[in-house]
Each structure stands twice: as structure tokens, then as C-alpha cells.
Design an enzyme around this catalytic site. Structure first.
Site, mmCIF file in Angstrom:
data_model
loop_
_atom_site.group_PDB
_atom_site.id
_atom_site.type_symbol
_atom_site.label_atom_id
_atom_site.label_comp_id
_atom_site.label_asym_id
_atom_site.label_seq_id
_atom_site.Cartn_x
_atom_site.Cartn_y
_atom_site.Cartn_z
ATOM 1 N N GLU A 135 24.772 34.143 39.588
ATOM 2 C CA GLU A 135 24.816 32.719 39.264
ATOM 3 C C GLU A 135 24.380 31.864 40.450
ATOM 4 O OE1 GLU A 135 28.809 33.070 36.456
ATOM 5 O OE2 GLU A 135 28.936 32.155 38.444
ATOM 6 N N CYS A 142 24.142 26.050 45.278
ATOM 7 C CA CYS A 142 25.125 27.060 45.661
ATOM 8 C C CYS A 142 24.607 28.409 45.178
ATOM 9 C CB CYS A 142 26.471 26.721 45.016
ATOM 10 S SG CYS A 142 27.762 27.946 45.307
ATOM 11 N N CYS A 178 31.894 40.975 43.261
ATOM 12 C CA CYS A 178 32.551 40.790 44.564
ATOM 13 C C CYS A 178 33.690 41.789 44.673
ATOM 14 C CB CYS A 178 33.085 39.359 44.684
ATOM 15 S SG CYS A 178 33.794 38.983 46.309
ATOM 16 N N CYS A 199 39.952 38.288 45.069
ATOM 17 C CA CYS A 199 40.758 37.060 45.056
ATOM 18 C C CYS A 199 41.269 36.833 43.633
ATOM 19 C CB CYS A 199 39.933 35.872 45.529
ATOM 20 S SG CYS A 199 39.384 36.034 47.245
ATOM 21 N N CYS A 252 39.758 34.069 41.029
ATOM 22 C CA CYS A 252 38.308 33.944 40.932
ATOM 23 C C CYS A 252 37.763 34.754 39.768
ATOM 24 C CB CYS A 252 37.666 34.418 42.238
ATOM 25 S SG CYS A 252 35.864 34.359 42.236
ATOM 26 N N GLY A 273 30.136 36.688 45.328
ATOM 27 C CA GLY A 273 30.071 37.610 46.454
ATOM 28 C C GLY A 273 30.600 37.013 47.740
ATOM 29 N N GLU A 274 30.831 37.876 48.698
ATOM 30 C CA GLU A 274 31.261 37.507 50.046
ATOM 31 C C GLU A 274 30.079 37.679 50.989
ATOM 32 O OE1 GLU A 274 32.360 36.739 53.607
ATOM 33 O OE2 GLU A 274 33.850 36.311 52.046
ATOM 34 N N SER A 279 29.874 30.517 53.610
ATOM 35 C CA SER A 279 31.311 30.527 53.350
ATOM 36 C C SER A 279 31.847 31.947 53.408
ATOM 37 C CB SER A 279 31.585 29.919 51.974
ATOM 38 O OG SER A 279 32.961 29.991 51.646
ATOM 39 N N SER A 326 37.338 29.914 53.365
ATOM 40 C CA SER A 326 38.177 29.742 52.180
ATOM 41 C C SER A 326 39.580 30.216 52.526
ATOM 42 C CB SER A 326 37.600 30.538 51.006
ATOM 43 O OG SER A 326 36.330 30.048 50.651
ATOM 44 N N HIS A 368 42.923 28.685 51.402
ATOM 45 C CA HIS A 368 43.692 28.660 50.152
ATOM 46 C C HIS A 368 45.207 28.784 50.298
ATOM 47 C CE1 HIS A 368 39.849 28.694 48.309
ATOM 48 N NE2 HIS A 368 39.603 29.970 48.528
ATOM 49 N N ASN A 390 39.460 24.806 39.202
ATOM 50 C CA ASN A 390 38.672 24.706 37.980
ATOM 51 C C ASN A 390 39.151 25.802 37.032
ATOM 52 O OD1 ASN A 390 36.701 24.318 36.026
ATOM 53 N ND2 ASN A 390 35.029 24.130 37.507
ATOM 54 N N CYS A 433 32.852 29.760 40.138
ATOM 55 C CA CYS A 433 32.196 31.010 40.488
ATOM 56 C C CYS A 433 32.550 32.119 39.513
ATOM 57 C CB CYS A 433 32.607 31.404 41.906
ATOM 58 S SG CYS A 433 31.794 32.887 42.499
#
Length: 370
Positions: free
Chosen positions: A92, A105, A112, A116, A119, A168-169, A198, A221, A223, A305, A348
Site C-alpha cells: 500500500e 507514505c 510486517c 504490533c 496494526c 513494514g519496518e 519511521s 513510533s 505509543h 484509526n 496501514c
């Protein structure tokens, strides 16, 4: 195997045109189309001979990205793209338009492995790394679509910023991430300050960022402000807990003198209480830019979101304001990100999760991008 034309360096482009019996200047023309025009499709490179375009199209058939789905939200100011990869997987990209600014983005991996818990991408797990060319090609393809997607004249007709904040990271795919960042800087002409990478907190990646000569922006990130809460939300915290993460960030700031953005997704009843806000302020207030003494941390609060199948919810507007004010009381700069794309699958991994689900506004593919 070459996954994208953007994986080829200048020497490889020269070899490519030489194999086709073309003069060397054709390589410069090809490079111009890829970088200056940001055009990934050989068939659209109109000043190349038709025979060469046909050979390149045939040679690279089955490589690169194919636009599969496109959703629009926020009255045309937000666009989500689902690109298919060779082999059938998908990634995406999101285009966010503002007056005077156009940010894309992009993804660095298909899926990933960070796990998390909030996500959508994490639901799929990890499929594979993207090549540097596949990362760059996302920017190129969105660039070619942007002029026809502008909701009004106040939106730019070209991309101004790129953020590695998609699927992804990035620091789990370091070589491709940095290869793409340098290509965007040197080839596409984006300034380092227009590029943000990020991470959920991979300390070795942060330390490499401190040593790289390209001074891109860093976003972490975070959180949560305590290991107890962050362990549940971001499993990598069990490997590099908050203290170790912040030590790496301090060293990054000392080496680069750059401010770091701390992304904080606010989830009702999970990490939005005033205790977490006060702890976050205490953690980040000591971060200072050498010489200037200014704050080296900026907190970016992101109301969650909602994602189908994941039992987290956004906090109330009042709770967001209370959290923001509690962080600001420590002196740390803090802002609340506008919630973009709520009516579409903008978070994401959501579009990849929801592909084919009814009830979303799926737009027809633009001509020339089918």
C-alpha cells in the site's frame, strides 16, 4: 532477478541499451524518464525508439508494481493505492494532500514481522522485503497519478515529501530502505529534509541513521511511556525497551543535531490516560539539541484509526485534548495529527486486509495505469 527498473544503476542502464544495439545516449534518456519524469513504464517514454520501448516492455514484463485498487477520501485530499507485486502479493501507498504540500507514505516490506497488536498489517505477518527499486517505484507511480488527482489548485501538482511509514519496518530492511532514500534524494531531487524514515524502535537502525551522511528525518513510533504498556502494544520493546531506545535516540540527536518525531497512536482505555501522558513528558523533556538547547523531541498524537477485526478504539476528543495538554505541561512540543481517510481503508494494512470487501469507494484505474 531485477524486480523494478528502479533497481538498475547508471552502469546497468548503459549495459541495457547496449544489449539492444542502441547508442549510449539512450541510457541518459532512460534515466531522465525514470528520475526526472518519474515514469516507470517504458511504453510511455515517447522519445525512445518504438522498437526499444517494445524490447524494454517485453524484457521487464512481470516486474515492477501494478495498480490494483484506488480509494479516495476527504473530498479527494487523501488517496490510498494497492499495488500488486510479481507473484501476487500486495503493498500500500497513501497520498495525503494539503494546501502547498503533497506527501506520499510508502511501504518498505510486504507485510510486517513486528507484530504490533493494533496494526492491520500485523494481521498478515511478514511476506518479503521490497527491493530499493520497488520502494522507489511507489513514489514514481503516485507522482504520475498526482496531477489528475488534485482536488483543487491549492494542492501541489508534484510530490513534496516522502515518508517511510507504510507497510513494514524500514529498519528491518535497512539496505533497501537507505538505497531508496539515496535514490529519492540524488535521482528524484528530494531534499533530505523532505524524507522521513519511521521505526517502531529498532535500535541498530537508529544507530545506522546517526552514521549515514544523508540527514533524513527520523520518526519513532513509541505509543506508550512505560515498558509494561509498550510490551503489549509493540513486542519489539521486549528486545529494546524504552530506556535503550531513548539512549539510541540521544546518540542520534547528538550526531545529527536533528529533532526526532515521536508518533503516539492514542487508543481509548489503553494508552490515553494522564499517567501515560505525564510519563511521556518526563521521558522526552530532557532530549535537547546540542548547542541550541532546543527540544529535540516532538510528540505527534494520532487518534487511532479503527481497524476491522482489531479491538481498539479511538479516544474521545476531550481525552485527546487532556492527553495533549498533559504532555505539553512538560514543555515538550506536541501536536495532534488530523485523522485522514476515516471513510476509506487508510490506516496501514487496511486496504490490503479489505481488498474486495464491499461498501468502499473503489475508483476506476486511471488511463495508462491499468
Amino acid at each position: 532477478m531485477t524486480r523494478s527498473l528502479y533497481d538498475l544503476d547508471p552502469g546497468q542502464l548503459e549495459a541495457l541499451v547496449a544489449e539492444s544495439g542502441e547508442p549510449p545516449y539512450r541510457a541518459r534518456q532512460l534515466s531522465h524518464w525514470l528520475n526526472d519524469r518519474r515514469q516507470p513504464d517504458p511504453g510511455a517514454m515517447t522519445n525512445l525508439p518504438r522498437s526499444l520501448r517494445a524490447r524494454l516492455t517485453e524484457r521487464f514484463a512481470g516486474t515492477g508494481l501494478t495498480l490494483d485498487q484506488h480509494q479516495a477520501g476527504d473530498d479527494g485530499w487523501t488517496h490510498k493505492f494497492l499495488f500488486r507485486l510479481p507473484g501476487g502479493d500486495a503493498i500500500e501507498s497513501v497520498l495525503m494532500l494539503y494546501p502547498g504540500r503533497a506527501t506520499v507514505c510508502i511501504s518498505s516490506q510486504a507485510g510486517c514481522a513486528m507484530g504490533c497488536t493494533f496494526c492491520a498489517t500485523g494481521q498478515f505477518g511478514f511476506t518479503r522485503h521490497l527491493s530499493a527499486g520497488e520502494i522507489v517505484e511507489q513514489v514514481a507511480r503516485v507522482s504520475t497519478l498526482l496531477p489528475e488527482l488534485r482536488p483543487g489548485p491549492e494542492a501541489p501538482d508534484h510530490l513534496t515529501n516522502v515518508v517511510f511509514m507504510g507497510m513494514g519496518e524500514p529498519f528491518a530492511n535497512q539496505d533497501a530502505t537507505w538505497g531508496a532514500a539515496y535514490r529519492l534524494h540524488q535521482g528524484f531531487g528530494l531534499s533530505a529534509r523532505a524524507i522521513t524514515i519511521s521505526t517502531v524502535g529498532l535500535v541498530p537502525g537508529i544507530r545506522r541513521a546517526a552514521a549515514e551522511p544523508l540527514p533524513v528525518n527520523l520518526a519513532v513510533s513509541i505509543h506508550a511511556a512505560s515498558d509494561e504498556v509498550r510490551d503489549r502494544l509493540v513486542p519489539v520493546n521486549r528486545t529494546w525497551p524504552i530506556a535503550e531506545l531513548l539512549e539510541a535516540v540521544r546518540d542520534y540527536v547528538a550526531a545529527t543535531r536533528r529533532r526526532v518525531s515521536f508518533e503516539y497512536a492514542l487508543m481509548a482505555g489503553v494508552n490515553d490516560d494522564l499517567d501515560q501522558a505525564a510519563k511521556l513528558g518526563r521521558l522526552l523533556a530532557p532530549l535537547r539539541v546540542p548547542a541550541s538547547g532546543g527540544h529535540a523531541a516532538h510528540v505527534n498524537l494520532i487518534p487511532y484509526n479503527p481497524t476491522p477485526g482489531i479491538a481498539f478504539a479511538p479516544p474521545s476528543k476531550a481525552a485527546v485534548r487532556r492527553f495533549r495538554d498533559a504532555v505539553a505541561a512538560s514543555g515538550v512540543p506536541v501536536s495532534v495529527r488530523d485523522n485522514r481517510g476515516v471513510g476509506i481503508d487508510a490506516a496501514c494494512g487496511q486496504l490490503r486486509t479489505a481488498a474486495g470487501r464491499p461498501g468502499r469507494r473503489a475508483l476506476p484505474l486511471a488511463e495508462g495505469h491499468r
